[in-house]
Design a protein around this motif. Structure first.
Motif, mmCIF file in Angstrom:
data_model
loop_
_atom_site.group_PDB
_atom_site.id
_atom_site.type_symbol
_atom_site.label_atom_id
_atom_site.label_comp_id
_atom_site.label_asym_id
_atom_site.label_seq_id
_atom_site.Cartn_x
_atom_site.Cartn_y
_atom_site.Cartn_z
ATOM 1 N N VAL A 99 0.804 -1.227 0.000
ATOM 2 C CA VAL A 99 0.000 0.000 0.000
ATOM 3 C C VAL A 99 0.831 1.269 0.000
ATOM 4 O O VAL A 99 0.304 2.356 -0.229
ATOM 5 C CB VAL A 99 -1.009 0.027 1.179
ATOM 6 C CG1 VAL A 99 -2.087 -1.020 0.981
ATOM 7 C CG2 VAL A 99 -0.326 -0.129 2.505
ATOM 8 N N PHE A 110 0.871 6.468 -1.701
ATOM 9 C CA PHE A 110 -0.028 5.325 -1.805
ATOM 10 C C PHE A 110 0.335 4.525 -3.049
ATOM 11 O O PHE A 110 0.589 5.088 -4.121
ATOM 12 C CB PHE A 110 -1.487 5.789 -1.878
ATOM 13 C CG PHE A 110 -2.462 4.658 -1.951
ATOM 14 C CD1 PHE A 110 -2.758 3.915 -0.820
ATOM 15 C CD2 PHE A 110 -3.070 4.321 -3.147
ATOM 16 C CE1 PHE A 110 -3.655 2.857 -0.882
ATOM 17 C CE2 PHE A 110 -3.967 3.268 -3.217
ATOM 18 C CZ PHE A 110 -4.263 2.534 -2.085
ATOM 19 N N ASN A 111 0.339 3.211 -2.928
ATOM 20 C CA ASN A 111 0.750 2.340 -4.022
ATOM 21 C C ASN A 111 -0.424 2.079 -4.977
ATOM 22 O O ASN A 111 -0.990 0.991 -5.026
ATOM 23 C CB ASN A 111 1.310 1.031 -3.469
ATOM 24 C CG ASN A 111 2.089 0.262 -4.497
ATOM 25 O OD1 ASN A 111 2.011 0.527 -5.685
ATOM 26 N ND2 ASN A 111 2.849 -0.711 -4.042
ATOM 27 N N GLU A 114 0.105 -1.031 -7.336
ATOM 28 C CA GLU A 114 -0.196 -2.371 -6.800
ATOM 29 C C GLU A 114 -1.693 -2.584 -6.683
ATOM 30 O O GLU A 114 -2.226 -3.591 -7.157
ATOM 31 C CB GLU A 114 0.469 -2.555 -5.430
ATOM 32 C CG GLU A 114 0.117 -3.845 -4.731
ATOM 33 C CD GLU A 114 0.704 -5.076 -5.395
ATOM 34 O OE1 GLU A 114 0.090 -6.148 -5.307
ATOM 35 O OE2 GLU A 114 1.779 -4.966 -6.014
ATOM 36 N N VAL A 115 -2.370 -1.651 -6.056
ATOM 37 C CA VAL A 115 -3.797 -1.821 -5.778
ATOM 38 C C VAL A 115 -4.616 -1.812 -7.070
ATOM 39 O O VAL A 115 -5.424 -2.725 -7.309
ATOM 40 C CB VAL A 115 -4.290 -0.738 -4.793
ATOM 41 C CG1 VAL A 115 -5.790 -0.809 -4.594
ATOM 42 C CG2 VAL A 115 -3.565 -0.879 -3.455
ATOM 43 N N ILE A 146 -2.646 -9.706 -4.336
ATOM 44 C CA ILE A 146 -1.969 -8.806 -3.401
ATOM 45 C C ILE A 146 -1.291 -9.620 -2.300
ATOM 46 O O ILE A 146 -0.164 -9.325 -1.898
ATOM 47 C CB ILE A 146 -2.945 -7.752 -2.832
ATOM 48 C CG1 ILE A 146 -3.329 -6.759 -3.953
ATOM 49 C CG2 ILE A 146 -2.322 -7.008 -1.651
ATOM 50 C CD1 ILE A 146 -4.358 -5.729 -3.559
#
Length: 171
Positions: A99, A110-111, A114-115, A146
């Protein structure tokens, strides 16, 4: 900072890293043992279908979260080891990388890569996973991707220590 083509190269190297095939094989084995997607059947043929499915999920997620979205959001997809502090501090740091990531300028943020990358990958998986396709099924794939990435971050954080221990080399 990495250029977009370098981010795509990194995603390609990770996708075809022999260790990744081990993860894909393990995930396919778990799905085989639990008879996930029973339409695939059992035996080598069923395992092969599950392996192909996991490989597709892994490949799309790698490119989305390490190349496409990092290029769009100007985020650095590389994992930076902490290597200092106690076990729980380092394990927490590694897990938080799902995150929190670095921007191309080196600042924490904030990632999104990835998210969103894992989310888009999970949504795309509906095109080749056996139906019925549900929001819950996509959410499960998203969470699993994740989760595997967190396992990978943990391994990247602690592998140097494990390697030193196994080869009896000093720090």
């Amino acid at each position: 900072p990495l250029a977009s083509r370098q981010k795509f190269k990194l995603a390609t190297e990770e996708t075809f890293d022999p260790v990744e095939f081990g993860f894909v094989g393990l995930a396919a084995g778990v799905n085989q043992a639990t008879n996930a997607d029973p339409s695939f059947g059992q035996g080598f043929k069923g395992y092969g279908k599950r392996f192909a499915l996991e490989f597709c999920d892994n490949t799309i997620e790698d490119y989305m979260s390490e190349a496409v979205f990092p290029s769009l959001f100007r985020q650095d997809p590389r994992y930076y080891q902490l290597q200092k502090g106690g076990f729980f501090h380092r394990a927490g740091y590694a897990a938080l990388r799902a995150v929190v990531t670095r921007s191309d300028t080196g600042k924490n943020q904030f990632n999104f890569s990835e998210v969103l990358g894992s989310g888009v990958s999970a949504a795309l998986s509906n095109t080749y996973h056996p139906g019925p396709w549900t929001l819950g099924g996509s959410a499960n794939i998203w969470a699993t991707q994740i989760g595997w990435d967190i396992v990978g971050f943990e391994m990247k954080e602690f592998w140097p220590d494990v390697h030193r221990f196994l080869t009896h080399r000093s720090h």
